[in-house]
Enzyme design. Sequence first.
Site, mmCIF file in Angstrom:
data_model
loop_
_atom_site.group_PDB
_atom_site.id
_atom_site.type_symbol
_atom_site.label_atom_id
_atom_site.label_comp_id
_atom_site.label_asym_id
_atom_site.label_seq_id
_atom_site.Cartn_x
_atom_site.Cartn_y
_atom_site.Cartn_z
ATOM 1 N N ILE A 107 0.991 -1.101 0.042
ATOM 2 C CA ILE A 107 -0.022 -0.071 -0.017
ATOM 3 C C ILE A 107 1.075 1.270 0.010
ATOM 4 O O ILE A 107 1.932 1.300 0.890
ATOM 5 C CB ILE A 107 -1.094 0.009 1.130
ATOM 6 N N GLU A 141 2.010 -7.261 6.878
ATOM 7 C CA GLU A 141 3.215 -7.164 7.669
ATOM 8 C C GLU A 141 3.700 -5.561 7.545
ATOM 9 O O GLU A 141 3.549 -5.238 6.442
ATOM 10 C CB GLU A 141 4.475 -8.062 7.215
ATOM 11 N N ASN A 146 7.776 1.616 11.018
ATOM 12 C CA ASN A 146 6.920 2.269 10.282
ATOM 13 C C ASN A 146 5.765 2.702 11.070
ATOM 14 O O ASN A 146 4.506 2.409 11.052
ATOM 15 C CB ASN A 146 6.282 1.501 9.212
ATOM 16 N N TYR A 153 -3.323 1.479 10.226
ATOM 17 C CA TYR A 153 -3.814 0.424 10.272
ATOM 18 C C TYR A 153 -4.652 0.051 11.695
ATOM 19 O O TYR A 153 -5.729 -0.581 11.713
ATOM 20 C CB TYR A 153 -2.826 -0.772 10.271
HETATM 21 C C1 COA Z 1 1.142 4.952 4.794
HETATM 22 C C2 COA Z 1 0.628 5.638 3.693
HETATM 23 C C3 COA Z 1 0.038 4.911 2.641
HETATM 24 C C4 COA Z 1 -0.573 6.606 4.292
HETATM 25 O O1 COA Z 1 -1.079 7.330 3.218
HETATM 26 P P1 COA Z 1 -1.634 8.867 3.326
HETATM 27 O O2 COA Z 1 -2.521 9.037 2.216
HETATM 28 O O3 COA Z 1 -0.818 9.673 3.858
HETATM 29 O O4 COA Z 1 -2.662 8.504 4.848
HETATM 30 P P2 COA Z 1 -4.141 9.333 5.136
HETATM 31 O O5 COA Z 1 -3.902 10.886 4.654
HETATM 32 O O6 COA Z 1 -5.194 8.597 4.385
HETATM 33 O O7 COA Z 1 -4.136 9.054 6.519
HETATM 34 C C5 COA Z 1 -4.749 8.127 7.137
HETATM 35 C C6 COA Z 1 -4.239 7.947 8.697
HETATM 36 O O8 COA Z 1 -2.918 7.212 8.545
HETATM 37 C C7 COA Z 1 -2.029 7.799 9.705
HETATM 38 N N1 COA Z 1 -1.232 8.683 9.286
HETATM 39 C C8 COA Z 1 -0.856 9.125 7.710
HETATM 40 N N2 COA Z 1 0.188 9.978 7.900
HETATM 41 C C9 COA Z 1 0.554 10.061 9.211
HETATM 42 C C10 COA Z 1 1.706 10.640 9.796
HETATM 43 N N3 COA Z 1 2.685 11.571 8.976
HETATM 44 N N4 COA Z 1 1.783 10.528 11.229
HETATM 45 C C11 COA Z 1 0.903 9.787 11.842
HETATM 46 N N5 COA Z 1 -0.043 9.240 11.370
HETATM 47 C C12 COA Z 1 -0.256 9.470 9.919
HETATM 48 C C13 COA Z 1 -3.429 8.502 10.666
HETATM 49 O O9 COA Z 1 -3.999 7.564 11.403
HETATM 50 C C14 COA Z 1 -4.363 9.055 9.504
HETATM 51 O O10 COA Z 1 -5.568 9.230 10.181
HETATM 52 P P3 COA Z 1 -5.720 10.845 10.707
HETATM 53 O O11 COA Z 1 -5.927 11.649 9.655
HETATM 54 O O12 COA Z 1 -7.033 10.562 11.028
HETATM 55 O O13 COA Z 1 -4.663 10.961 11.659
HETATM 56 C C15 COA Z 1 1.743 6.683 3.350
HETATM 57 O O14 COA Z 1 2.409 7.280 4.146
HETATM 58 C C16 COA Z 1 2.803 5.879 2.502
HETATM 59 O O15 COA Z 1 2.593 5.661 1.172
HETATM 60 N N6 COA Z 1 3.915 5.573 3.005
HETATM 61 C C17 COA Z 1 5.049 4.931 2.352
HETATM 62 C C18 COA Z 1 4.731 3.549 1.923
HETATM 63 C C19 COA Z 1 4.348 2.564 3.249
HETATM 64 O O16 COA Z 1 5.185 2.726 4.314
HETATM 65 N N7 COA Z 1 3.310 1.686 3.170
HETATM 66 C C20 COA Z 1 2.905 0.840 4.064
HETATM 67 C C21 COA Z 1 3.810 -0.370 4.308
HETATM 68 S S1 COA Z 1 3.318 -1.604 5.216
#
Ligand code: COA
Length: 212
Positions: A107, A141, A146, A153
């Site tokens: 993801i 996983e 992270n 999650y």
């Molecule tokens: C993890 C990831 C997919 C989140 O995507 P995103 O579009 O930024 O997430 P969202 O804006 O939908 O945020 C949803 C929730 O994620 C968490 N979150 C997202 N960014 C965060 C940050 N910088 N710090 C803390 N929590 C965070 C929060 O719980 C958030 O909910 P909230 O807005 O109510 O606080 C993105 O950071 C990413 O692509 N990371 C790199 C790849 C990765 O690590 N993938 C997971 C592999 S297991």
Amino acid sequence: MRYPMRPMRVEDVPQANEIDRECFPTQWPPPSYKKDLLFSMVTHYLVACEEQANPVMEQTEKRGPGLSQLLRKLRRPFHTEASASNQRVVGLVGLWIMAGEAHITTIGVRGAYRRQGIGELLLISVIELALMRNAQVVTLEVRISNSVAQALYEKYGFTKAGVRRVYYTDNREDALIMTTDTITSDSFQSRFQWLKRAHGERWGLAQRQIDI
Ligand SMILES: CC(C)(COP(=O)(O)OP(=O)(O)OC[C@H]1O[C@@H](n2cnc3c(N)ncnc32)[C@H](O)[C@@H]1OP(=O)(O)O)[C@@H](O)C(=O)NCCC(=O)NCCS
């Protein structure tokens, strides 16, 4: 801006590889999206795309298409009708389903598009896909370090179910196994439906019916 979700197509693979390099720069080997899309019966990928308003198209639709446009449209091969080539893919999620268990394999959201609810939209969509495919639980996983992904999650009810030691080969990091309760249970469903509504109200990223 809306980010419609749809199944990944072969034309999206170059953009999926770009997202992968950005999200998981040290991952080796990279996922073989094309092979999975063409041959795998158990792996599914969804993408979130940037919806681009096309003023020329909108104007044309109001007046009706001219003859030259109609001819161009007819000459175009069918599969490019909603071609991915002019759609920017901003995030993707992968799911592997086997024996009632759905495993999120990947993801990721492009860096410039993070913190706009797209990661959450991907997770909601993939849980819905797992439900449609009669999975009972969703598992994954995640690197111990992270905390951003873990927060996402946890928000959706995943809890820590174990650790896989030295799971990641690049830095020998451990993986945390995170799993949902039964996704059809009343308790999971009431939380999930509430979170979905809250996400829709906050971001207005309405989910399009995913044709799977
Ligand atoms: C993890 C990831 C997919 C989140 O995507 P995103 O579009 O930024 O997430 P969202 O804006 O939908 O945020 C949803 C929730 O994620 C968490 N979150 C997202 N960014 C965060 C940050 N910088 N710090 C803390 N929590 C965070 C929060 O719980 C958030 O909910 P909230 O807005 O109510 O606080 C993105 O950071 C990413 O692509 N990371 C790199 C790849 C990765 O690590 N993938 C997971 C592999 S297991």
